[in-house]
Scaffold this motif. Structure first.
Motif, PDB file in Angstrom:
ATOM      1  N   VAL A   4       0.873  -1.170   0.000  1.00  0.00           N
ATOM      2  CA  VAL A   4       0.000   0.000   0.000  1.00  0.00           C
ATOM      3  C   VAL A   4       0.910   1.219   0.000  1.00  0.00           C
ATOM      4  CG1 VAL A   4      -1.740   1.308   1.264  1.00  0.00           C
ATOM      5  CG2 VAL A   4      -1.863  -1.187   1.182  1.00  0.00           C
ATOM      6  N   VAL A   5       0.769   2.037  -1.024  1.00  0.00           N
ATOM      7  CA  VAL A   5       1.650   3.192  -1.202  1.00  0.00           C
ATOM      8  C   VAL A   5       0.823   4.467  -1.120  1.00  0.00           C
ATOM      9  CG1 VAL A   5       3.292   4.319  -2.748  1.00  0.00           C
ATOM     10  CG2 VAL A   5       3.157   1.822  -2.687  1.00  0.00           C
ATOM     11  N   CYS A   6       1.274   5.371  -0.287  1.00  0.00           N
ATOM     12  CA  CYS A   6       0.673   6.699  -0.231  1.00  0.00           C
ATOM     13  C   CYS A   6       1.499   7.575  -1.176  1.00  0.00           C
ATOM     14  CB  CYS A   6       0.700   7.238   1.195  1.00  0.00           C
ATOM     15  SG  CYS A   6      -0.227   8.767   1.401  1.00  0.00           S
ATOM     16  N   ARG A   7       0.945   7.865  -2.342  1.00  0.00           N
ATOM     17  CA  ARG A   7       1.670   8.658  -3.346  1.00  0.00           C
ATOM     18  C   ARG A   7       1.798  10.118  -2.934  1.00  0.00           C
ATOM     19  NH1 ARG A   7      -1.226   6.650  -8.880  1.00  0.00           N
ATOM     20  NH2 ARG A   7      -0.418   4.531  -8.887  1.00  0.00           N
ATOM     21  N   SER A   8       0.753  10.606  -2.307  1.00  0.00           N
ATOM     22  CA  SER A   8       0.702  11.973  -1.795  1.00  0.00           C
ATOM     23  C   SER A   8      -0.414  11.986  -0.757  1.00  0.00           C
ATOM     24  CB  SER A   8       0.421  12.971  -2.928  1.00  0.00           C
ATOM     25  OG  SER A   8      -0.828  12.706  -3.528  1.00  0.00           O
ATOM     26  N   VAL A  35      -0.897  -7.028   8.541  1.00  0.00           N
ATOM     27  CA  VAL A  35      -0.280  -5.705   8.679  1.00  0.00           C
ATOM     28  C   VAL A  35      -1.309  -4.779   9.304  1.00  0.00           C
ATOM     29  CG1 VAL A  35       0.733  -3.740   7.470  1.00  0.00           C
ATOM     30  CG2 VAL A  35       1.184  -6.050   6.659  1.00  0.00           C
ATOM     31  N   GLY A  36      -0.869  -4.021  10.286  1.00  0.00           N
ATOM     32  CA  GLY A  36      -1.757  -3.054  10.921  1.00  0.00           C
ATOM     33  C   GLY A  36      -1.362  -1.641  10.548  1.00  0.00           C
ATOM     34  N   ILE A  37      -2.247  -0.724  10.811  1.00  0.00           N
ATOM     35  CA  ILE A  37      -1.918   0.685  10.641  1.00  0.00           C
ATOM     36  C   ILE A  37      -1.932   1.338  12.016  1.00  0.00           C
ATOM     37  CG2 ILE A  37      -2.785   0.822   8.292  1.00  0.00           C
ATOM     38  CD1 ILE A  37      -5.241   2.299   9.454  1.00  0.00           C
ATOM     39  N   CYS A  38      -1.223   2.410  12.140  1.00  0.00           N
ATOM     40  CA  CYS A  38      -1.159   3.111  13.418  1.00  0.00           C
ATOM     41  C   CYS A  38      -1.279   4.611  13.167  1.00  0.00           C
ATOM     42  CB  CYS A  38       0.142   2.782  14.144  1.00  0.00           C
ATOM     43  SG  CYS A  38       1.585   3.519  13.381  1.00  0.00           S
ATOM     44  N   GLY A  39      -1.085   5.367  14.201  1.00  0.00           N
ATOM     45  CA  GLY A  39      -1.186   6.819  14.087  1.00  0.00           C
ATOM     46  C   GLY A  39      -0.214   7.402  13.081  1.00  0.00           C
ATOM     47  N   THR A  40       0.988   6.834  12.998  1.00  0.00           N
ATOM     48  CA  THR A  40       1.966   7.330  12.027  1.00  0.00           C
ATOM     49  C   THR A  40       1.426   7.195  10.609  1.00  0.00           C
ATOM     50  OG1 THR A  40       3.811   6.751  13.474  1.00  0.00           O
ATOM     51  CG2 THR A  40       4.311   7.045  11.139  1.00  0.00           C
ATOM     52  N   ASP A  41       0.858   6.019  10.295  1.00  0.00           N
ATOM     53  CA  ASP A  41       0.293   5.815   8.960  1.00  0.00           C
ATOM     54  C   ASP A  41      -0.832   6.815   8.686  1.00  0.00           C
ATOM     55  OD1 ASP A  41       1.872   3.497   8.228  1.00  0.00           O
ATOM     56  OD2 ASP A  41       0.667   2.385   9.667  1.00  0.00           O
ATOM     57  N   TYR A  42      -1.652   7.042   9.679  1.00  0.00           N
ATOM     58  CA  TYR A  42      -2.756   7.989   9.519  1.00  0.00           C
ATOM     59  C   TYR A  42      -2.225   9.397   9.249  1.00  0.00           C
ATOM     60  CZ  TYR A  42      -7.242  10.242  10.244  1.00  0.00           C
ATOM     61  OH  TYR A  42      -8.380  10.978  10.071  1.00  0.00           O
ATOM     62  N   HIS A  43      -1.182   9.797   9.965  1.00  0.00           N
ATOM     63  CA  HIS A  43      -0.592  11.122   9.745  1.00  0.00           C
ATOM     64  C   HIS A  43       0.049  11.218   8.359  1.00  0.00           C
ATOM     65  CE1 HIS A  43      -1.548  12.435  13.702  1.00  0.00           C
ATOM     66  NE2 HIS A  43      -0.725  11.587  14.304  1.00  0.00           N
ATOM     67  N   ILE A  44       0.660  10.126   7.896  1.00  0.00           N
ATOM     68  CA  ILE A  44       1.221  10.113   6.542  1.00  0.00           C
ATOM     69  C   ILE A  44       0.101  10.333   5.532  1.00  0.00           C
ATOM     70  CG2 ILE A  44       2.298   8.643   4.790  1.00  0.00           C
ATOM     71  CD1 ILE A  44       3.853   7.311   7.153  1.00  0.00           C
ATOM     72  N   ARG A  56       5.330   6.884  -0.122  1.00  0.00           N
ATOM     73  CA  ARG A  56       5.710   6.181   1.104  1.00  0.00           C
ATOM     74  C   ARG A  56       4.917   4.885   1.205  1.00  0.00           C
ATOM     75  NH1 ARG A  56       9.732   6.314   4.755  1.00  0.00           N
ATOM     76  NH2 ARG A  56       9.836   8.479   4.179  1.00  0.00           N
ATOM     77  N   ILE A  57       5.605   3.761   1.435  1.00  0.00           N
ATOM     78  CA  ILE A  57       4.919   2.487   1.664  1.00  0.00           C
ATOM     79  C   ILE A  57       4.365   2.499   3.081  1.00  0.00           C
ATOM     80  CG2 ILE A  57       5.189  -0.009   1.869  1.00  0.00           C
ATOM     81  CD1 ILE A  57       7.296   0.165  -0.335  1.00  0.00           C
ATOM     82  N   MET A  58       3.097   2.154   3.199  1.00  0.00           N
ATOM     83  CA  MET A  58       2.398   2.191   4.484  1.00  0.00           C
ATOM     84  C   MET A  58       2.444   0.827   5.169  1.00  0.00           C
ATOM     85  SD  MET A  58       1.088   5.323   4.400  1.00  0.00           S
ATOM     86  CE  MET A  58      -0.430   5.472   5.293  1.00  0.00           C
ATOM     87  N   GLY A  59       2.137   0.816   6.470  1.00  0.00           N
ATOM     88  CA  GLY A  59       1.968  -0.423   7.218  1.00  0.00           C
ATOM     89  C   GLY A  59       3.263  -0.986   7.762  1.00  0.00           C
ATOM     90  N   HIS A  60       3.765  -0.441   8.846  1.00  0.00           N
ATOM     91  CA  HIS A  60       5.023  -0.920   9.421  1.00  0.00           C
ATOM     92  C   HIS A  60       4.819  -1.783  10.663  1.00  0.00           C
ATOM     93  CE1 HIS A  60       4.259   3.010  11.370  1.00  0.00           C
ATOM     94  NE2 HIS A  60       4.625   2.352  12.450  1.00  0.00           N
ATOM     95  N   GLU A  61       3.578  -2.088  11.004  1.00  0.00           N
ATOM     96  CA  GLU A  61       3.297  -2.971  12.137  1.00  0.00           C
ATOM     97  C   GLU A  61       2.842  -4.308  11.572  1.00  0.00           C
ATOM     98  OE1 GLU A  61       1.024  -1.268  15.244  1.00  0.00           O
ATOM     99  OE2 GLU A  61       2.106   0.621  15.159  1.00  0.00           O
ATOM    100  N   VAL A  62       3.747  -5.286  11.586  1.00  0.00           N
ATOM    101  CA  VAL A  62       3.508  -6.545  10.880  1.00  0.00           C
ATOM    102  C   VAL A  62       3.601  -7.739  11.827  1.00  0.00           C
ATOM    103  CG1 VAL A  62       4.375  -5.608   8.715  1.00  0.00           C
ATOM    104  CG2 VAL A  62       5.937  -6.799  10.226  1.00  0.00           C
TER     105      VAL A  62
END
Length: 65
Positions: A4-8, A35-44, A56-62
């Motif tokens: 999952v990529v956040c392009r912008s 893979v989970g999402i957290c506050g950092t992903d939401y802010h990104i 930015r590739i999302m999802g760093h809680e695996v």
């Protein structure tokens, strides 16, 4: 593999990505099952994270085996 990529801010896409190469000695490769999402992903996603660039590739809680 999929990523999952956040392009912008506000722009998420699911992309196919090449699998990483063999891990170096002493490292391990983990087969990711969840893979989970957290506050950092939401802010990104919102564009409110001050220390990164897009895309930015999302999802760093695996988890996996």
């Amino acid at each position: 593999m999929k990523a999952v990529v956040c392009r912008s801010p506000g722009d998420l896409v699911l992309e196919d990505r090449a699998a990483p190469g063999a891990p170096p000695p002493g490292w391990a490769r983990v087969a990711i099952s969840h893979v989970g999402i957290c506050g950092t992903d939401y802010h990104i996603f919102e564009g409110k994270h001050p220390f990164l660039a897009y895309p930015r590739i999302m999802g760093h809680e695996v988890s996996g085996t």
